[in-house]
Design an enzyme around this catalytic site. Structure first.
Site, PDB file in Angstrom:
ATOM      1  N   LEU A 150      51.353  47.076  36.829  1.00  0.00           N
ATOM      2  CA  LEU A 150      50.303  47.731  38.050  1.00  0.00           C
ATOM      3  C   LEU A 150      50.958  47.715  39.248  1.00  0.00           C
ATOM      4  O   LEU A 150      51.303  48.875  39.976  1.00  0.00           O
ATOM      5  CB  LEU A 150      48.987  47.338  37.730  1.00  0.00           C
ATOM      6  CG  LEU A 150      48.158  47.554  36.376  1.00  0.00           C
ATOM      7  CD1 LEU A 150      46.998  46.594  36.486  1.00  0.00           C
ATOM      8  CD2 LEU A 150      47.634  48.969  36.600  1.00  0.00           C
TER       9      LEU A 150
ATOM     10  N   ASN B 254      41.719  27.424  39.909  1.00  0.00           N
ATOM     11  CA  ASN B 254      42.565  28.274  40.361  1.00  0.00           C
ATOM     12  C   ASN B 254      43.999  27.528  40.314  1.00  0.00           C
ATOM     13  O   ASN B 254      44.005  26.453  39.835  1.00  0.00           O
ATOM     14  CB  ASN B 254      42.271  28.603  41.956  1.00  0.00           C
ATOM     15  CG  ASN B 254      42.216  27.222  42.975  1.00  0.00           C
ATOM     16  OD1 ASN B 254      42.054  26.094  42.223  1.00  0.00           O
ATOM     17  ND2 ASN B 254      42.744  27.306  44.066  1.00  0.00           N
ATOM     18  N   THR B 255      44.951  28.505  40.177  1.00  0.00           N
ATOM     19  CA  THR B 255      46.415  28.221  40.109  1.00  0.00           C
ATOM     20  C   THR B 255      47.148  28.632  40.990  1.00  0.00           C
ATOM     21  O   THR B 255      48.053  29.635  40.924  1.00  0.00           O
ATOM     22  CB  THR B 255      46.758  28.814  38.555  1.00  0.00           C
ATOM     23  OG1 THR B 255      46.592  30.151  38.574  1.00  0.00           O
ATOM     24  CG2 THR B 255      46.027  27.944  37.201  1.00  0.00           C
ATOM     25  N   PRO B 256      47.280  28.042  42.350  1.00  0.00           N
ATOM     26  CA  PRO B 256      47.912  28.623  43.483  1.00  0.00           C
ATOM     27  C   PRO B 256      49.248  28.422  43.137  1.00  0.00           C
ATOM     28  O   PRO B 256      49.977  27.683  42.346  1.00  0.00           O
ATOM     29  CB  PRO B 256      47.511  27.498  44.777  1.00  0.00           C
ATOM     30  CG  PRO B 256      46.913  26.134  43.732  1.00  0.00           C
ATOM     31  CD  PRO B 256      46.496  26.714  42.661  1.00  0.00           C
TER      32      PRO B 256
ATOM     33  N   GLU C 179      41.828  37.739  31.781  1.00  0.00           N
ATOM     34  CA  GLU C 179      40.754  38.676  32.420  1.00  0.00           C
ATOM     35  C   GLU C 179      41.358  39.734  33.040  1.00  0.00           C
ATOM     36  O   GLU C 179      42.492  39.449  33.853  1.00  0.00           O
ATOM     37  CB  GLU C 179      39.661  37.713  33.421  1.00  0.00           C
ATOM     38  CG  GLU C 179      38.710  38.758  33.969  1.00  0.00           C
ATOM     39  CD  GLU C 179      37.929  39.301  33.005  1.00  0.00           C
ATOM     40  OE1 GLU C 179      37.166  38.426  31.902  1.00  0.00           O
ATOM     41  OE2 GLU C 179      37.877  40.731  32.919  1.00  0.00           O
TER      42      GLU C 179
ATOM     43  N   CYS D 276      46.157  38.327  43.081  1.00  0.00           N
ATOM     44  CA  CYS D 276      46.766  38.327  41.727  1.00  0.00           C
ATOM     45  C   CYS D 276      48.160  38.933  41.736  1.00  0.00           C
ATOM     46  O   CYS D 276      49.107  38.316  41.297  1.00  0.00           O
ATOM     47  CB  CYS D 276      45.917  38.895  40.774  1.00  0.00           C
ATOM     48  SG  CYS D 276      44.322  38.229  40.676  1.00  0.00           S
TER      49      CYS D 276
ATOM     50  N   ARG E 244      29.150  25.685  47.094  1.00  0.00           N
ATOM     51  CA  ARG E 244      29.262  26.887  46.555  1.00  0.00           C
ATOM     52  C   ARG E 244      28.302  27.186  45.383  1.00  0.00           C
ATOM     53  O   ARG E 244      27.750  28.207  45.130  1.00  0.00           O
ATOM     54  CB  ARG E 244      30.574  26.979  45.781  1.00  0.00           C
ATOM     55  CG  ARG E 244      31.178  28.211  45.082  1.00  0.00           C
ATOM     56  CD  ARG E 244      32.486  28.335  44.550  1.00  0.00           C
ATOM     57  NE  ARG E 244      33.309  27.947  45.574  1.00  0.00           N
ATOM     58  CZ  ARG E 244      34.627  28.046  45.548  1.00  0.00           C
ATOM     59  NH1 ARG E 244      35.206  28.139  44.476  1.00  0.00           N
ATOM     60  NH2 ARG E 244      35.588  27.865  46.652  1.00  0.00           N
TER      61      ARG E 244
ATOM     62  N   LYS F 295      41.046  45.626  49.507  1.00  0.00           N
ATOM     63  CA  LYS F 295      40.719  46.975  49.047  1.00  0.00           C
ATOM     64  C   LYS F 295      39.182  47.283  49.270  1.00  0.00           C
ATOM     65  O   LYS F 295      38.549  46.250  49.862  1.00  0.00           O
ATOM     66  CB  LYS F 295      40.932  47.309  47.429  1.00  0.00           C
ATOM     67  CG  LYS F 295      40.089  46.163  46.631  1.00  0.00           C
ATOM     68  CD  LYS F 295      40.627  46.081  45.322  1.00  0.00           C
ATOM     69  CE  LYS F 295      39.834  47.228  44.315  1.00  0.00           C
ATOM     70  NZ  LYS F 295      39.822  46.924  42.833  1.00  0.00           N
TER      71      LYS F 295
ATOM     72  N   ARG G 131      42.364  37.912  50.500  1.00  0.00           N
ATOM     73  CA  ARG G 131      43.462  37.152  50.201  1.00  0.00           C
ATOM     74  C   ARG G 131      44.564  38.007  49.686  1.00  0.00           C
ATOM     75  O   ARG G 131      44.636  39.200  49.206  1.00  0.00           O
ATOM     76  CB  ARG G 131      43.269  36.533  48.714  1.00  0.00           C
ATOM     77  CG  ARG G 131      42.113  35.330  48.979  1.00  0.00           C
ATOM     78  CD  ARG G 131      41.651  34.682  47.354  1.00  0.00           C
ATOM     79  NE  ARG G 131      41.025  35.566  46.867  1.00  0.00           N
ATOM     80  CZ  ARG G 131      40.554  35.231  45.554  1.00  0.00           C
ATOM     81  NH1 ARG G 131      40.978  34.135  44.855  1.00  0.00           N
ATOM     82  NH2 ARG G 131      39.959  35.969  44.805  1.00  0.00           N
TER      83      ARG G 131
HETATM   84  C1  UGA Z   1      43.936  43.599  39.868  1.00  0.00           C
HETATM   85  C2  UGA Z   1      44.103  44.176  38.467  1.00  0.00           C
HETATM   86  O1  UGA Z   1      44.055  45.638  38.686  1.00  0.00           O
HETATM   87  C3  UGA Z   1      43.228  43.608  37.260  1.00  0.00           C
HETATM   88  O2  UGA Z   1      43.466  44.540  35.978  1.00  0.00           O
HETATM   89  C4  UGA Z   1      43.518  42.177  37.157  1.00  0.00           C
HETATM   90  O3  UGA Z   1      42.798  41.791  36.322  1.00  0.00           O
HETATM   91  C5  UGA Z   1      43.205  41.483  38.598  1.00  0.00           C
HETATM   92  O4  UGA Z   1      44.365  42.088  39.632  1.00  0.00           O
HETATM   93  C6  UGA Z   1      43.483  40.225  38.312  1.00  0.00           C
HETATM   94  O5  UGA Z   1      44.524  39.718  37.806  1.00  0.00           O
HETATM   95  O6  UGA Z   1      42.522  39.211  38.539  1.00  0.00           O
HETATM   96  P1  UGA Z   1      42.573  43.580  41.811  1.00  0.00           P
HETATM   97  O7  UGA Z   1      43.671  42.739  42.455  1.00  0.00           O
HETATM   98  O8  UGA Z   1      41.179  43.143  41.778  1.00  0.00           O
HETATM   99  O9  UGA Z   1      42.936  43.798  40.024  1.00  0.00           O
HETATM  100  O10 UGA Z   1      42.429  44.953  42.424  1.00  0.00           O
HETATM  101  P2  UGA Z   1      43.459  46.462  42.238  1.00  0.00           P
HETATM  102  O11 UGA Z   1      42.493  47.538  42.219  1.00  0.00           O
HETATM  103  O12 UGA Z   1      44.429  46.219  41.205  1.00  0.00           O
HETATM  104  O13 UGA Z   1      44.090  46.541  43.490  1.00  0.00           O
HETATM  105  C7  UGA Z   1      45.206  45.698  44.044  1.00  0.00           C
HETATM  106  C8  UGA Z   1      45.952  46.018  45.171  1.00  0.00           C
HETATM  107  O14 UGA Z   1      46.527  47.294  45.331  1.00  0.00           O
HETATM  108  C9  UGA Z   1      44.836  46.689  46.369  1.00  0.00           C
HETATM  109  O15 UGA Z   1      45.212  45.891  47.529  1.00  0.00           O
HETATM  110  C10 UGA Z   1      44.881  48.080  46.295  1.00  0.00           C
HETATM  111  O16 UGA Z   1      44.530  48.514  47.475  1.00  0.00           O
HETATM  112  C11 UGA Z   1      46.231  48.361  46.137  1.00  0.00           C
HETATM  113  N1  UGA Z   1      46.568  49.697  45.187  1.00  0.00           N
HETATM  114  C12 UGA Z   1      45.883  50.032  44.187  1.00  0.00           C
HETATM  115  C13 UGA Z   1      47.441  50.717  45.869  1.00  0.00           C
HETATM  116  O17 UGA Z   1      47.721  50.357  47.082  1.00  0.00           O
HETATM  117  N2  UGA Z   1      47.286  51.834  45.247  1.00  0.00           N
HETATM  118  C14 UGA Z   1      46.794  52.257  44.021  1.00  0.00           C
HETATM  119  O18 UGA Z   1      47.097  53.360  43.668  1.00  0.00           O
HETATM  120  C15 UGA Z   1      46.022  51.206  43.371  1.00  0.00           C
END
Ligand code: UGA
Length: 453
Positions: free
Chosen positions: A207, A71-73, A141, A256, A22, A319, A326
């Site tokens: 979220l 990581n914290t699985p 973060e 996450c 890595r 996404k 994951r």
């Molecule tokens: C998420 C949070 O948005 C971050 O703020 C946080 O820091 C991060 O987790 C973390 O804890 O490390 P992330 O998982 O990278 O970020 O991506 P997101 O943009 O939040 O998307 C998560 C999932 O929700 C994706 O599968 C996305 O497609 C889905 N999603 C998102 C929807 O289905 N609808 C939406 O309107 C938005």
């Protein structure tokens, strides 16, 4: 860390990991993760004030501030299995820091951890410290993948939690000064340790809850003839609610949301709050329901069987703009379709066949355990093939499932795709990215999430 190095030329940043391959990748031209903009940042700072090394102990010994991002699985065995975070890696990192340190240090929790982890870490550090003083800070973060660099350049907020003692305040100030190189002061929030730890879990839970709420509505829209895009637009216009994170989808994924909510649920249960635990559990239940619903819709609309039918899967990452798979909803959808004996042809611009096969042969929660980061020979899922082109994936297919919202899928020549597919040709748009009316004009039978047929 690369962004800290970029924005703070006066600070030397060393990123250390015990994994030799890595670190070698971080030192090469082919970084081990795909993230827009990251290459440029790393190239600018690497060798200047950003270094990647496997000499963990040396760099920890020399550092004033140590960010711990192990990581914290989710635990798969023992107390709290399936919900609680496994802190084994955190604990061994803390023991190593205590062992090798020769001077006072600030230790920053960067990994998402259960509330009160800092207390346990503090105990390990202080009981092994040989008189050295450690201050623990929580600095969760909030960046999202795919937009990480932009999120870091221009964060909504930076959160720093610390002990409310003179030494604690001093440590908080020291970390604040790092971020103040580029983040306006009013966006750097300081709290006590536990608030910072809990805010991270709470933000992700909120979220994810928005997505489950709009996805629950999508089921009702399909049943009533309402259009979920119109409903979420109208709802989001209320300034108290706001328009973001209201896109209905096949379900949320990523490393996450589910993990953090399960963790939150476990903490609630441990604190004698079963009602609160139950409330947050529903967010995950609706997400599972949404993925199941999608599979059921594919199978039932294709005359109740997909056995031996070729189905094209467009998008496997959780996404767009990331190669990360994951907890991607694509895993559950593919497994569901394979359960009905479909043949899958998968195309994702950033995901390799090896990764797909690995994901489809893995058990729940295994992805986060280091064993699976090693090369292994998974049982190849025979009904699955991966191709490097959407046209190849869809050739002779009976149906298409769009599972990731990659921009390139919006620009495909659907007439060409239609001509090369079996008829009737189905499109199941799990991200509501195609123009369903235009596709219907071509001849497709189109199912979108939460929209009338
Ligand atoms: C998420 C949070 O948005 C971050 O703020 C946080 O820091 C991060 O987790 C973390 O804890 O490390 P992330 O998982 O990278 O970020 O991506 P997101 O943009 O939040 O998307 C998560 C999932 O929700 C994706 O599968 C996305 O497609 C889905 N999603 C998102 C929807 O289905 N609808 C939406 O309107 C938005």
């Amino acid at each position: 860390m690369a962004v800290i190095a970029l924005k703070c030329p006066d600070i030397e940043v060393a990123v250390v990991d015990i994994s030799v391959p890595r670190i070698a990748a971080w030192n090469s031209d082919q970084l081990p993760i795909y993230e827009p903009g990251l290459d440029g940042v790393v190239k600018e700072c690497r060798g200047r004030n950003l270094f990647f090394s496997t000499d963990v102990e040396k760099h920890v010994r020399e550092a004033d501030i140590v960010f711990v991002s192990v990581n914290t699985p989710t635990k798969t065995r023992g107390l709290g299995a399936g919900k609680a975070a496994d802190l084994t890696y955190w604990e061994s990192a803390a023991r190593m820091i205590a062992d090798v340190s020769k001077s006072d240090k600030i230790v920053v929790e960067k990994s998402t951890v259960p509330v009160k982890t800092a207390e346990a870490i503090e105990k390990i550090l202080t009981h092994n410290s040989k008189g050295i003083k450690f201050q623990i800070l929580s600095n969760p973060e909030f960046l999202a993948e795919g937009t990480a660099i932009q999120d870091l350049f221009n964060p909504d907020r930076v959160l720093i939690g610390g002990r409310e003692t003179p030494e604690g305040n001093k440590a908080v100030q020291a970390l604040k000064e790092v971020y103040a190189h580029w983040v306006p002061e009013e966006r750097i929030l300081t709290t006590n340790l536990w608030s910072a730890e809990l805010s991270k879990l709470a933000a992700n839970a909120f979220l994810a809850q928005r997505i489950s709420s709009v996805n629950a509505m999508s089921a009702l829209c399909e049943a009533t003839g309402a259009d979920v895009t119109e409903v979420s637009y109208a709802v989001g216009k209320d300034t108290r609610i706001g328009p973001k994170f209201l896109n209905a989808s096949v379900g949320f994924g990523g490393s996450c949301f589910q993990k953090d909510i399960l963790n939150l649920v476990y903490i609630c249960e441990c604190n004698g709050l079963p009602e609160v635990a139950e409330y947050w559990k529903q967010v995950i239940k609706i997400n599972d329901y949404q993925k199941n619903r999608f599979v059921n819709r594919v199978v039932s609309s294709m005359f109740n069987t997909v056995s031996n039918k070729k189905i094209a899967i467009l998008g496997f990452a959780f996404k767009k703009d990331t190669g990360d798979t994951r907890e991607t909803p694509a895993i559950d959808v593919c497994k569901g379709l394979l359960g009905d004996k479909a043949r899958l042809s998968i195309y994702d611009p950033q995901v390799t066949e090896d990764q797909v096969q690995r994901d489809l042969s893995m058990n729940k929660f295994d992805w986060d355990h280091p064993l699976h980061l090693q090369p292994m020979s998974p049982t190849t899922v025979k009904q699955v093939s991966c191709v490097w082109d959407a046209y190849e994936a869809t050739k002779d297919a009976h149906g298409i499932c769009i599972l990731t919202e990659w921009d390139e899928f919006k620009k495909l020549d659907f007439k060409r795709i239609y001509d090369n597919m079996q008829k009737p040709a189905f499109v199941f748009d799990g991200r509501n990215i195609v123009n369903a009316d235009e596709l219907r004009e071509i001849g497709f039978i189109v199912y979108s999430i939460g929209k009338p047929l």
